[in-house]
Design a protein around this motif. Structure first.
Motif, short mmCIF file in Angstrom:
data_model
loop_
_atom_site.label_atom_id
_atom_site.label_comp_id
_atom_site.label_asym_id
_atom_site.label_seq_id
_atom_site.Cartn_x
_atom_site.Cartn_y
_atom_site.Cartn_z
N ASP A 50 -9.18 -8.28 -4.51
CA ASP A 50 -8.27 -8.18 -3.35
C ASP A 50 -6.96 -7.50 -3.69
O ASP A 50 -6.06 -7.43 -2.86
CB ASP A 50 -7.99 -9.58 -2.80
CG ASP A 50 -9.25 -10.23 -2.25
OD1 ASP A 50 -10.11 -9.50 -1.70
OD2 ASP A 50 -9.39 -11.46 -2.38
N MET A 51 -6.86 -6.96 -4.90
CA MET A 51 -5.64 -6.28 -5.32
C MET A 51 -5.38 -5.08 -4.40
O MET A 51 -6.29 -4.34 -4.05
CB MET A 51 -5.78 -5.81 -6.77
CG MET A 51 -4.57 -5.08 -7.31
SD MET A 51 -4.85 -4.48 -8.99
CE MET A 51 -4.61 -5.99 -9.90
N VAL A 52 -4.14 -4.91 -4.00
CA VAL A 52 -3.74 -3.79 -3.15
C VAL A 52 -2.78 -2.92 -3.94
O VAL A 52 -1.91 -3.43 -4.64
CB VAL A 52 -3.06 -4.31 -1.86
CG1 VAL A 52 -2.53 -3.15 -1.04
CG2 VAL A 52 -4.04 -5.14 -1.05
N HIS A 53 -2.98 -1.61 -3.81
CA HIS A 53 -2.15 -0.68 -4.57
C HIS A 53 -1.21 0.08 -3.63
O HIS A 53 -1.65 0.77 -2.75
CB HIS A 53 -3.03 0.33 -5.30
CG HIS A 53 -3.94 -0.32 -6.28
ND1 HIS A 53 -3.55 -0.63 -7.55
CD2 HIS A 53 -5.20 -0.77 -6.17
CE1 HIS A 53 -4.53 -1.22 -8.18
NE2 HIS A 53 -5.56 -1.33 -7.36
N HIS A 54 0.05 -0.12 -3.84
CA HIS A 54 1.06 0.67 -3.14
C HIS A 54 2.19 0.93 -4.13
O HIS A 54 3.13 0.17 -4.22
CB HIS A 54 1.60 -0.07 -1.92
CG HIS A 54 0.62 -0.17 -0.80
ND1 HIS A 54 0.20 0.94 -0.08
CD2 HIS A 54 -0.04 -1.21 -0.29
CE1 HIS A 54 -0.67 0.56 0.83
NE2 HIS A 54 -0.84 -0.74 0.73
N ASP A 55 2.02 1.94 -4.91
CA ASP A 55 3.09 2.34 -5.81
C ASP A 55 3.08 3.85 -5.89
O ASP A 55 2.35 4.51 -5.16
CB ASP A 55 2.99 1.66 -7.18
CG ASP A 55 1.73 2.04 -7.95
OD1 ASP A 55 1.33 3.22 -7.90
OD2 ASP A 55 1.17 1.17 -8.60
N ALA A 56 3.85 4.40 -6.79
CA ALA A 56 4.00 5.85 -6.85
C ALA A 56 2.70 6.58 -7.18
O ALA A 56 2.54 7.73 -6.82
CB ALA A 56 5.07 6.20 -7.86
N ASN A 57 1.76 5.91 -7.83
CA ASN A 57 0.55 6.59 -8.28
C ASN A 57 -0.72 6.06 -7.67
O ASN A 57 -1.81 6.47 -8.07
CB ASN A 57 0.45 6.50 -9.81
CG ASN A 57 1.50 7.34 -10.46
OD1 ASN A 57 1.67 8.50 -10.13
ND2 ASN A 57 2.24 6.75 -11.37
N ALA A 58 -0.62 5.13 -6.74
CA ALA A 58 -1.84 4.57 -6.15
C ALA A 58 -1.55 4.12 -4.72
O ALA A 58 -0.42 3.77 -4.38
CB ALA A 58 -2.34 3.40 -6.97
N ILE A 59 -2.59 4.15 -3.91
CA ILE A 59 -2.45 3.72 -2.52
C ILE A 59 -3.78 3.12 -2.06
O ILE A 59 -4.84 3.54 -2.51
CB ILE A 59 -2.03 4.89 -1.61
CG1 ILE A 59 -1.67 4.41 -0.23
CG2 ILE A 59 -3.11 5.95 -1.56
CD1 ILE A 59 -1.02 5.49 0.64
N THR A 60 -3.71 2.14 -1.20
CA THR A 60 -4.91 1.55 -0.60
C THR A 60 -4.82 1.76 0.90
O THR A 60 -3.79 1.46 1.51
CB THR A 60 -4.99 0.04 -0.92
OG1 THR A 60 -5.05 -0.13 -2.34
CG2 THR A 60 -6.23 -0.58 -0.30
N VAL A 100 2.14 11.83 -3.22
CA VAL A 100 2.71 13.08 -3.70
C VAL A 100 2.83 12.98 -5.21
O VAL A 100 3.52 12.09 -5.71
CB VAL A 100 4.09 13.36 -3.08
CG1 VAL A 100 4.68 14.65 -3.65
CG2 VAL A 100 3.99 13.44 -1.56
N TRP A 101 2.09 13.82 -5.89
CA TRP A 101 2.15 13.86 -7.35
C TRP A 101 2.85 15.15 -7.75
O TRP A 101 2.49 16.24 -7.29
CB TRP A 101 0.76 13.85 -7.96
CG TRP A 101 0.07 12.52 -7.88
CD1 TRP A 101 0.65 11.30 -7.67
CD2 TRP A 101 -1.33 12.27 -8.02
NE1 TRP A 101 -0.30 10.32 -7.67
CE2 TRP A 101 -1.53 10.89 -7.89
CE3 TRP A 101 -2.42 13.09 -8.25
CZ2 TRP A 101 -2.78 10.30 -7.98
CZ3 TRP A 101 -3.66 12.50 -8.35
CH2 TRP A 101 -3.84 11.13 -8.22
N LYS A 102 3.83 15.04 -8.61
CA LYS A 102 4.53 16.22 -9.13
C LYS A 102 4.09 16.39 -10.58
O LYS A 102 4.33 15.54 -11.42
CB LYS A 102 6.04 16.02 -9.06
CG LYS A 102 6.81 17.21 -9.58
CD LYS A 102 8.30 16.98 -9.45
CE LYS A 102 9.07 18.18 -9.99
NZ LYS A 102 10.53 17.94 -9.92
#
Ligand SMILES: [Cu+2]
Length: 57
Positions: free
Chosen positions: A7-17, A27-29
């Motif tokens: 049930d882990m949810v990813h919302h950070d600079a490198n991951a999204i759910t 957006v990856w630079k």
């Protein structure tokens, strides 16, 4: 880790759910030329082939 905590949810600079049928944006630079690998973090999805590469020249 994802199998242990499905049930882990990813919302950070490198991951999204996102929910099925919806979309999101990352957006990856890239700062160097290299081949980068990415993959879905949902349990079993990597093994099912939800992976890819980005080649930065
Ligand atoms: Cu997936």
């Amino acid at each position: 880790m994802m199998r242990a905590m499905p049930d882990m949810v990813h919302h950070d600079a490198n991951a999204i759910t996102v929910d099925a049928g919806h979309s999101g944006k990352l957006v990856w630079k890239f700062t160097r030329a290299e081949k980068f690998e990415f993959a879905c973090l949902q349990p079993g999805h990597y093994e099912a082939g939800m992976t890819g590469t980005v080649t930065v020249k």
